[in-house]
Enzyme design. Sequence first.
Site, mmCIF file in Angstrom:
data_model
loop_
_atom_site.group_PDB
_atom_site.id
_atom_site.type_symbol
_atom_site.label_atom_id
_atom_site.label_comp_id
_atom_site.label_asym_id
_atom_site.label_seq_id
_atom_site.Cartn_x
_atom_site.Cartn_y
_atom_site.Cartn_z
ATOM 1 N N PRO A 5 6.728 -21.913 -21.691
ATOM 2 C CA PRO A 5 6.427 -20.944 -20.633
ATOM 3 C C PRO A 5 7.497 -20.905 -19.529
ATOM 4 C CG PRO A 5 5.059 -22.910 -20.385
ATOM 5 C CD PRO A 5 5.879 -23.118 -21.623
ATOM 6 N N ASP B 144 -5.292 -48.062 -3.768
ATOM 7 C CA ASP B 144 -4.993 -46.775 -3.140
ATOM 8 C C ASP B 144 -4.300 -46.979 -1.795
ATOM 9 O OD1 ASP B 144 -5.441 -44.166 -1.768
ATOM 10 O OD2 ASP B 144 -6.666 -43.782 -3.558
ATOM 11 N N LEU C 47 -2.940 -45.403 -10.022
ATOM 12 C CA LEU C 47 -3.012 -44.993 -11.432
ATOM 13 C C LEU C 47 -3.752 -43.664 -11.599
ATOM 14 C CD1 LEU C 47 -3.663 -48.428 -13.188
ATOM 15 C CD2 LEU C 47 -1.487 -47.266 -12.792
ATOM 16 N N THR D 8 11.205 -34.740 -0.271
ATOM 17 C CA THR D 8 11.727 -33.701 -1.152
ATOM 18 C C THR D 8 12.503 -32.639 -0.398
ATOM 19 O OG1 THR D 8 10.993 -31.868 -2.564
ATOM 20 C CG2 THR D 8 9.427 -32.619 -0.928
ATOM 21 N N ASP D 9 13.410 -31.974 -1.106
ATOM 22 C CA ASP D 9 14.125 -30.837 -0.500
ATOM 23 C C ASP D 9 13.209 -29.627 -0.303
ATOM 24 O OD1 ASP D 9 13.822 -30.087 -3.173
ATOM 25 O OD2 ASP D 9 15.947 -29.688 -3.531
ATOM 26 N N GLU D 10 12.027 -29.662 -0.942
ATOM 27 C CA GLU D 10 11.147 -28.487 -0.868
ATOM 28 C C GLU D 10 10.624 -28.245 0.550
ATOM 29 O OE1 GLU D 10 8.509 -27.979 -4.190
ATOM 30 O OE2 GLU D 10 9.743 -29.246 -5.465
ATOM 31 N N HIS E 220 6.637 -18.793 -5.451
ATOM 32 C CA HIS E 220 7.686 -19.573 -6.128
ATOM 33 C C HIS E 220 9.007 -19.560 -5.344
ATOM 34 C CE1 HIS E 220 9.288 -20.543 -10.449
ATOM 35 N NE2 HIS E 220 9.642 -21.455 -9.550
ATOM 36 N N LYS F 94 4.195 -32.745 2.154
ATOM 37 C CA LYS F 94 5.344 -33.659 2.278
ATOM 38 C C LYS F 94 6.020 -33.475 3.643
ATOM 39 C CE LYS F 94 6.807 -36.108 -0.424
ATOM 40 N NZ LYS F 94 6.461 -37.529 -0.757
ATOM 41 N N ALA G 295 4.354 -43.083 -3.461
ATOM 42 C CA ALA G 295 3.030 -42.594 -3.906
ATOM 43 C C ALA G 295 2.738 -41.221 -3.320
ATOM 44 C CB ALA G 295 1.945 -43.581 -3.471
ATOM 45 N N TYR H 296 2.018 -28.380 -1.627
ATOM 46 C CA TYR H 296 2.724 -29.648 -1.876
ATOM 47 C C TYR H 296 3.809 -29.871 -0.826
ATOM 48 C CZ TYR H 296 6.399 -32.656 -3.775
ATOM 49 O OH TYR H 296 7.365 -33.631 -3.920
ATOM 50 N N SER H 297 4.696 -28.880 -0.666
ATOM 51 C CA SER H 297 5.814 -29.111 0.260
ATOM 52 C C SER H 297 5.318 -29.206 1.699
ATOM 53 C CB SER H 297 6.899 -28.043 0.100
ATOM 54 O OG SER H 297 6.377 -26.749 0.200
ATOM 55 N N ASN I 88 14.203 -34.328 -9.679
ATOM 56 C CA ASN I 88 14.649 -35.449 -10.513
ATOM 57 C C ASN I 88 14.327 -35.169 -11.985
ATOM 58 O OD1 ASN I 88 14.433 -38.587 -8.766
ATOM 59 N ND2 ASN I 88 14.668 -36.585 -7.841
#
Length: 366
Positions: A213, A60, A37, A132-134, A306, A162, A83, A158-159, A188
């Site tokens: 933005p 957790d 949470l 993810t595809d990232e 980006h 992952k 998660a 992040y990527s 998604n």
Amino acid sequence: MKLDSMLITGGAGFIGVNFARIIQSREISRVVILDALTYAASGSSLESVLCDKVQFVHGDIRDSTLVARLMDEHEVDCIVHFAAESHVDRSITGPDEFISTNVDGTHCLLKAAKQRWLAGSGSPHRFHHVSTDEVYGTLKADDPPFSEVNQYQPNSPYSASKAASDHLVRAYHHTYGLDTTTSNCSNNYGPFQFPEKLIPLMIVNILHGRKLPIYGDGMQIRDWLYVDDHCRAIESCLDRGKPGEVYNVGGDNERPNIEIVRKICDLIDTRVAEDEDLAVAFPDCLASVGESSLGLLEHVSDRPGHDRRYAIDYRKAANELGYAPLESFESGFAKTVAWYLDNEQWWRSVMDGSYKDWLDANYSKR
Ligand code: NAD
Ligand code: TYD
């Protein structure tokens, strides 16, 4: 594969909640949702999911004692692992939590799975990892879409986190023989997404007449995947995915961000113009005073690093799992905007955190 007792991690988050709703109708004895949470969780959406068969545990994935206990107590034979810390912008300003949850947390689950499922003569099981595809990095305008053999070139914290978790899943299959599958999907969208990601953020801002933005020139491309299509693909991985395999899941829906935001403006303006109750409920929405929400578009500084374009080649999932996205751009966006208009209470509560009161009243903390 016949699986009887499923542990869903991150099942109070966006995709996890949608998956838990779909899995309810599956022939399965028990589902345990484990979720810490965090700010991104939508505890109130669990209300529509919990029943005799589906239980919730507040905890957790990095708590190895808890994970081992849950696996034993509930005789878990399948983990579907959602998660994660999932927002790229947050990973840029604070990467530590991403490494901890996404890498250490995944490893903690893998260790528990190995311990329970591979000790002795072993037992039938499946560990499905949602990724993810990232992890594949970025594409140029005329590059072919990402397939499962593309090199990993993650560009954001992040990527990268992952990607590390994907490698751990792969290693636990190859080294120890854990029965794993991994899905790498595109962006998604749909119900229950926390309003920090592009689509729900734009919906909420339009309704309040706040600026929209657009990072840089807004011509970055994502392959938008309706969440139910993704969830069905995960179910197919459980049923028909081959151990150790990776499946890319896409939506056949490559669009530049600016087109997405314009589309949302258009959908909301049309709904508000047709429905006086909406105009009364959202007096700051420009459409409530007869103006176009397009006037809220604002180009802002680009996100550091980006990625320009993501696109998915899902032929392997189509051939081996029978996967194909069902939702079109038009139908998926119309449904999503309608859901946010109908569920103001939900997004207000996740944004102010008051859903935690409901959980505190209903579930004791472990
Ligand atoms: P989300 O941020 O909406 O939800 C994540 C959930 O994980 C939250 O409920 C949060 O409370 C929980 N969580 C976070 N840390 C935890 C921990 N340490 N222990 C237990 N629970 C914890 O994310 P989402 O959009 O639903 O994404 C789910 C998965 O799908 C993630 O692994 C993400 O990387 C992946 N993914 C998402 C997208 C997307 O477009 N949303 C695209 C590709 C892949
Ligand atoms: P996001 O929903 O954060 O997903 P991801 O970064 O994982 O793709 O962003 C989707 C795209 O929208 C991405 O190219 C960044 C862009 N974006 C904006 O232009 N403005 C915003 O306020 C946000 C949140 C995202």
